[in-house]
Design a protein around this motif. Structure first.
Motif, PDB file in Angstrom:
ATOM      1  N   ILE A 124       0.877  -1.170   0.000  1.00  0.00           N
ATOM      2  CA  ILE A 124       0.000   0.000   0.000  1.00  0.00           C
ATOM      3  C   ILE A 124       0.911   1.216   0.000  1.00  0.00           C
ATOM      4  O   ILE A 124       1.702   1.395   0.925  1.00  0.00           O
ATOM      5  N   GLU A 125       0.791   2.032  -1.038  1.00  0.00           N
ATOM      6  CA  GLU A 125       1.586   3.251  -1.110  1.00  0.00           C
ATOM      7  C   GLU A 125       0.676   4.451  -0.896  1.00  0.00           C
ATOM      8  O   GLU A 125      -0.392   4.530  -1.498  1.00  0.00           O
ATOM      9  N   THR A 126       1.094   5.393  -0.091  1.00  0.00           N
ATOM     10  CA  THR A 126       0.290   6.597   0.116  1.00  0.00           C
ATOM     11  C   THR A 126       1.170   7.835  -0.005  1.00  0.00           C
ATOM     12  O   THR A 126       2.348   7.812   0.353  1.00  0.00           O
ATOM     13  N   THR A 127       0.566   8.907  -0.561  1.00  0.00           N
ATOM     14  CA  THR A 127       1.251  10.195  -0.518  1.00  0.00           C
ATOM     15  C   THR A 127       0.247  11.241  -0.079  1.00  0.00           C
ATOM     16  O   THR A 127      -0.953  11.085  -0.258  1.00  0.00           O
ATOM     17  N   CYS A 128       0.769  12.293   0.461  1.00  0.00           N
ATOM     18  CA  CYS A 128      -0.055  13.374   0.962  1.00  0.00           C
ATOM     19  C   CYS A 128       0.648  14.666   0.580  1.00  0.00           C
ATOM     20  O   CYS A 128       1.797  14.874   0.969  1.00  0.00           O
ATOM     21  N   GLY A 140       1.284   8.753 -11.563  1.00  0.00           N
ATOM     22  CA  GLY A 140       2.449   9.534 -11.989  1.00  0.00           C
ATOM     23  C   GLY A 140       2.365  10.972 -11.514  1.00  0.00           C
ATOM     24  O   GLY A 140       3.339  11.542 -11.012  1.00  0.00           O
ATOM     25  N   ILE A 141       1.193  11.558 -11.662  1.00  0.00           N
ATOM     26  CA  ILE A 141       1.019  12.954 -11.261  1.00  0.00           C
ATOM     27  C   ILE A 141       1.194  13.113  -9.745  1.00  0.00           C
ATOM     28  O   ILE A 141       1.830  14.059  -9.282  1.00  0.00           O
ATOM     29  N   SER A 142       0.644  12.188  -8.973  1.00  0.00           N
ATOM     30  CA  SER A 142       0.818  12.280  -7.517  1.00  0.00           C
ATOM     31  C   SER A 142       2.281  12.130  -7.138  1.00  0.00           C
ATOM     32  O   SER A 142       2.776  12.796  -6.225  1.00  0.00           O
ATOM     33  N   TYR A 143       2.972  11.233  -7.829  1.00  0.00           N
ATOM     34  CA  TYR A 143       4.408  11.084  -7.559  1.00  0.00           C
ATOM     35  C   TYR A 143       5.133  12.403  -7.846  1.00  0.00           C
ATOM     36  O   TYR A 143       5.951  12.869  -7.036  1.00  0.00           O
ATOM     37  N   ILE A 144       4.812  13.003  -8.985  1.00  0.00           N
ATOM     38  CA  ILE A 144       5.446  14.274  -9.358  1.00  0.00           C
ATOM     39  C   ILE A 144       5.143  15.347  -8.306  1.00  0.00           C
ATOM     40  O   ILE A 144       6.029  16.103  -7.898  1.00  0.00           O
ATOM     41  N   GLU A 163       5.733   0.007 -15.722  1.00  0.00           N
ATOM     42  CA  GLU A 163       4.747   0.479 -14.743  1.00  0.00           C
ATOM     43  C   GLU A 163       5.470   1.308 -13.698  1.00  0.00           C
ATOM     44  O   GLU A 163       6.618   1.041 -13.376  1.00  0.00           O
ATOM     45  N   ILE A 164       4.818   2.350 -13.174  1.00  0.00           N
ATOM     46  CA  ILE A 164       5.447   3.060 -12.055  1.00  0.00           C
ATOM     47  C   ILE A 164       4.566   2.968 -10.820  1.00  0.00           C
ATOM     48  O   ILE A 164       3.360   2.764 -10.900  1.00  0.00           O
ATOM     49  N   THR A 165       5.212   3.123  -9.664  1.00  0.00           N
ATOM     50  CA  THR A 165       4.454   3.142  -8.415  1.00  0.00           C
ATOM     51  C   THR A 165       4.426   4.571  -7.899  1.00  0.00           C
ATOM     52  O   THR A 165       5.063   5.454  -8.459  1.00  0.00           O
ATOM     53  N   LEU A 166       3.671   4.739  -6.824  1.00  0.00           N
ATOM     54  CA  LEU A 166       3.489   6.067  -6.246  1.00  0.00           C
ATOM     55  C   LEU A 166       4.805   6.594  -5.658  1.00  0.00           C
ATOM     56  O   LEU A 166       4.944   7.791  -5.393  1.00  0.00           O
ATOM     57  N   ARG A 167       5.746   5.708  -5.457  1.00  0.00           N
ATOM     58  CA  ARG A 167       7.058   6.106  -4.940  1.00  0.00           C
ATOM     59  C   ARG A 167       8.069   6.337  -6.060  1.00  0.00           C
ATOM     60  O   ARG A 167       9.246   6.558  -5.805  1.00  0.00           O
ATOM     61  N   GLY A 168       7.612   6.184  -7.335  1.00  0.00           N
ATOM     62  CA  GLY A 168       8.520   6.402  -8.445  1.00  0.00           C
ATOM     63  C   GLY A 168       9.363   5.193  -8.802  1.00  0.00           C
ATOM     64  O   GLY A 168      10.342   5.302  -9.541  1.00  0.00           O
ATOM     65  N   VAL A 178      18.950   0.442 -21.568  1.00  0.00           N
ATOM     66  CA  VAL A 178      19.255   0.967 -20.230  1.00  0.00           C
ATOM     67  C   VAL A 178      18.245   0.379 -19.258  1.00  0.00           C
ATOM     68  O   VAL A 178      17.038   0.471 -19.478  1.00  0.00           O
ATOM     69  N   LEU A 179      18.751  -0.283 -18.218  1.00  0.00           N
ATOM     70  CA  LEU A 179      17.844  -0.840 -17.206  1.00  0.00           C
ATOM     71  C   LEU A 179      17.587   0.216 -16.151  1.00  0.00           C
ATOM     72  O   LEU A 179      18.516   0.767 -15.569  1.00  0.00           O
ATOM     73  N   ILE A 180      16.291   0.492 -15.907  1.00  0.00           N
ATOM     74  CA  ILE A 180      15.946   1.549 -14.951  1.00  0.00           C
ATOM     75  C   ILE A 180      15.165   0.983 -13.780  1.00  0.00           C
ATOM     76  O   ILE A 180      14.397   0.044 -13.921  1.00  0.00           O
ATOM     77  N   LYS A 181      15.441   1.542 -12.597  1.00  0.00           N
ATOM     78  CA  LYS A 181      14.740   1.109 -11.387  1.00  0.00           C
ATOM     79  C   LYS A 181      13.760   2.162 -10.899  1.00  0.00           C
ATOM     80  O   LYS A 181      12.848   1.861 -10.133  1.00  0.00           O
ATOM     81  N   THR A 182      13.973   3.404 -11.334  1.00  0.00           N
ATOM     82  CA  THR A 182      13.138   4.507 -10.858  1.00  0.00           C
ATOM     83  C   THR A 182      12.855   5.502 -11.983  1.00  0.00           C
ATOM     84  O   THR A 182      13.528   5.494 -13.016  1.00  0.00           O
ATOM     85  N   VAL A 183      11.861   6.349 -11.737  1.00  0.00           N
ATOM     86  CA  VAL A 183      11.561   7.431 -12.683  1.00  0.00           C
ATOM     87  C   VAL A 183      12.791   8.311 -12.848  1.00  0.00           C
ATOM     88  O   VAL A 183      13.094   8.772 -13.956  1.00  0.00           O
ATOM     89  N   ASP A 184      13.497   8.496 -11.758  1.00  0.00           N
ATOM     90  CA  ASP A 184      14.734   9.269 -11.802  1.00  0.00           C
ATOM     91  C   ASP A 184      15.714   8.747 -12.851  1.00  0.00           C
ATOM     92  O   ASP A 184      16.314   9.517 -13.598  1.00  0.00           O
ATOM     93  N   ASP A 185      15.867   7.444 -12.902  1.00  0.00           N
ATOM     94  CA  ASP A 185      16.741   6.840 -13.912  1.00  0.00           C
ATOM     95  C   ASP A 185      16.251   7.188 -15.321  1.00  0.00           C
ATOM     96  O   ASP A 185      17.052   7.457 -16.220  1.00  0.00           O
ATOM     97  N   ALA A 186      14.924   7.163 -15.506  1.00  0.00           N
ATOM     98  CA  ALA A 186      14.366   7.468 -16.826  1.00  0.00           C
ATOM     99  C   ALA A 186      14.651   8.914 -17.211  1.00  0.00           C
ATOM    100  O   ALA A 186      15.058   9.197 -18.349  1.00  0.00           O
ATOM    101  N   LEU A 187      14.463   9.824 -16.269  1.00  0.00           N
ATOM    102  CA  LEU A 187      14.708  11.241 -16.551  1.00  0.00           C
ATOM    103  C   LEU A 187      16.171  11.451 -16.944  1.00  0.00           C
ATOM    104  O   LEU A 187      16.489  12.190 -17.871  1.00  0.00           O
TER     105      LEU A 187
END
Ligand SMILES: [Ca+2]
Ligand SMILES: [Ca+2]
Ligand SMILES: [Ca+2]
Ligand SMILES: [Ca+2]
Ligand SMILES: [Ca+2]
Ligand SMILES: [Ca+2]
Ligand SMILES: [Ca+2]
Ligand SMILES: [Ca+2]
Ligand SMILES: [Ca+2]
Ligand SMILES: [Ca+2]
Ligand SMILES: [Ca+2]
Ligand SMILES: [Ca+2]
Lengths: 190, 190, 190, 190, 190, 190
Positions: free
Chosen positions: A30-34, B58-62, B123-128, B175-184
């Motif tokens: 479960i991931e949450t952000t605020c 994605g938007i919430s992560y951003i 796929e991305i998660t809320l934590r990127g 390129v193997l990426i683990k996070t959105v940061d890697d993609a950027l």
């Protein structure tokens, strides 16, 4: 996939739940952000109606004890809350992630990290009580495979612990919980 | 049609994703715009429920890392964001464009162009975090046909690279990426 | 009915599109109005989901280049925009009226009349690119019957011009367009 | 029932339309009211989707020529408009009441009564043009039975007048209309 | 059940309607309340779409003559109105409770009690006219069994009174009504 | 499960209702919370349409007598109200929890605890009347098994008490209620 293995640091806003599917037990995160916002609640990850209601009950419970938790009472109109459960294409439903979602939200709102080695399951009520759920055996086996060492179970599920294979049972610490408060006690880093 | 061939300048707000359909792999372009508004999010191009949830995650992560990205924290109420995926009559779904949509939005919000020769999937998660997806072989072949020279894949998809024909494999940089940061890191022009 | 015959003065906010139906090609008129309001968008004439998304993509594109077009950037909250396509009982769908709707809206917002003798077809993207569409032969024949003398086609549909009967082909001027800008160049009265 | 007989004084906001149903033609009364409010539009009487769109097109047309009609331009946010068509249990649909609804609304907004002896039919466009509709013969017969003496028909339906029995034709005055303006000319009391 | 027997004092906001169901006629009570609020309308008791539209037509009629009724014109934004029809599990529909709902709402808004011995039926229009309805015989018998002594019927239902058994007919006073005004005259306590 | 056994202290905002399901009678707990907010009503626990309408009728009744109950009249815009019924995965419907929900809400809004030994059933109307419901025998047996000692029944269900086994009947105190007021009298701690 390695994704299911529990690893890394304790994190804020992320808890490990236990799902019971046709093909056996599974862990789910479960991931949450605020973030500053206008009080919107966003639920993603293909959560079914019962699971969404479960999240809402958790939030109302949190609002009713915000003071006690040290959470600003007006977060419902100054913050946007997002609850996401990967893997986003898999439909998820049922009330059994209630305590897991509630703990993740409280972690986010209080900025207290969640212990990485803990998983939990249980329906919650609007009063913060934890009700029994099904599939305990399969859920515990999945948590064990994922590297979990401590599992929080509803007190009313006590008898289900007997069904768990002995070799697994002795490697995992079981905590019987009656309330959300009990879950916070064991899951949050103090 | 020529439309599928990658050509022209690096652009802001446009990324190249990879789709896996019944008839094989395909490239798809994620287009985003951001204009002064009231915080509305518009998703067009016949995006299914899972894909829409993926955009929202994605938007919430951003929003949760806006500060770090140098994005104004209140864009959620002062800007309108539109995500469109041509070809508008073709239904699209699934979580695998998560990292592609997230990168396009960040490009728009930071005004940094996206490298034209890069495609990505995941796929991305809320934590990127970037999670593995299916259809890697077909997706890579489609990217190759479209003229892509660098592909960002989820780290957990590493073993799928073996299934790609050798002649294609040696013409494309993976390129193997683990996070959105890697993609950027690899997709945005610095 | 006489209604389908193109006649009368150049008008503001009205463009002629080309539809491809089970019974052959047809012309359709896109009518738009813009009045002081609160930023509402109304779409009528039994437009299907894809066609509605197409209109929204067009509006977002226009907003992103409002400055260049000399349109007030805040029209999205001070004006109400209505797009209607007679004949109101006939369901219409698909992305191929994208450029036609986009041109009609720009005509309304800039108060520039549309040339009565011009018809057009083409999907548009959020960046204002024009993508190829189907049914070119049938659409051109319908435009010809309606008295149209100039037709704007997506550049990627160039090869479809060969399928048009020679007698029709020599009476109509074809313009291949790659962007909305190209369409405005030929459709709007300067 | 006596209800279908046209009788009584000229009224503000009420027009007589003509419907074409499986069991023949019928008259229908469009009732409108306008009261101080917040710009809400209420449509009742089991109006189908096409008919509701037709009402909305009429309202947008009225807004675009409010000045010319002497209607306050901001009525869309200071007045609530209700369009109701008895008999409330009978589903109604189609675009052919466009001109009838539009005339009723203009009557309400300008406080000009509608002539009781006039009935009308015709689809309208966003530019106020009147398009041809079906079932003219049956509609005229129903109007005749209800006591109507003047019928406004779309100009493009001119040829359908030949199908009306001679004895009815000579008792009714037919007016061919091309625009909403033509309808107002004949339907409103000056 | 005793619930269906009319008894007790005249009340404000409660009227007795007549329903026509598969198993015969029935009485139904329309309950309304009006409290300080923001102009919300709540309709409960499993009212179908036609019945809900009927309630809305009644409210618009009331708003259009608020002045004459001595009702504050702005109640639509300062009061919340609730219309409920027990028995809440039974679906109800149709336009025939129009005059009954309209009378109940006017009673609430003017604080004038409704005579307990009166029942009524009839569709209403936006102009306050009362239209004929079906099932008069069955409805009257149900009212008679419930202890009603005076029934308001649409004037156009006059001929249906002949079908009522003579013994019932002579114990009930029938009033033929053409308008909501006629209903108020006989139903409200002055 | 032990969850169904009534135990513990009297609580504010929680009442015990009685359900009648295919597999017999069952107790259900209505949980309510009220927190500073914007007047939102949240209903969770898979409540069907009739049950949701029942809750809304209860709230409107409470608003109409807020003064008498000592509740702040503007709670509808300054408080958020949540009604939840565990067990969250079980669909629940029907009007028979009306008096139970209404009592729980009043307990929350007035801060008066509910007596733990009391259960109740009954539809309510907008005037606060209590109407008869079905399944009395099964409901009473379930309450008895759960440890309830006092049951509030609708007055019109009096005759159903005869069907209850004598051994149960003599261990439970039955109170026949006609209004919500009667329920409050017996359920709330003074
Ligand atoms: Ca998993
Ligand atoms: Ca779904
Ligand atoms: Ca493609
Ligand atoms: Ca769709
Ligand atoms: Ca046509
Ligand atoms: Ca439709
Ligand atoms: Ca009729
Ligand atoms: Ca309908
Ligand atoms: Ca009854
Ligand atoms: Ca329903
Ligand atoms: Ca139970
Ligand atoms: Ca449901």
């Amino acid at each position: 996939y390695r994704y299911d293995i529990i690893e890394g640091e304790n994190e804020i806003g992320v808890t490990t739940g236990l799902a019971w599917t046709i093909v056996g037990g599974d862990t789910l995160f479960i991931e949450t952000t605020c973030v500053p916002g206008t009080g919107r609640l966003v639920l993603t990850g293909q959560l079914g109606e019962v699971m969404q209601e479960s999240a809402k009950a958790g939030i109302s419970y949190i609002r009713s004890i915000a003071d006690k938790l040290g959470i600003q009472e007006d977060f419902y109109k100054t913050q946007d809350l997002h609850i996401h459960i990967p893997e986003g294409a898999t439909p998820k439903d049922g009330p059994s992630a209630g305590v897991t979602m509630c703990t993740a939200i409280i972690s986010t709102l209080t900025n207290k990290p969640v212990r990485k080695n803990v998983a939990m399951t249980g329906e919650i009520t609007l009063r913060g009580k934890v009700l029994p759920v099904g599939g305990i055996r399969e859920k515990v086996l999945a948590a064990y495979r994922a590297g979990i060492t401590k599992i929080l179970l509803p007190a009313d599920n006590e008898r289900d612990i007997d069904d768990i294979p002995a070799n697994v049972r002795k490697k995992i610490e079981f905590v019987l919980i009656k309330t959300v408060d009990d879950a916070l006690e064991h899951a949050l880093v103090k």
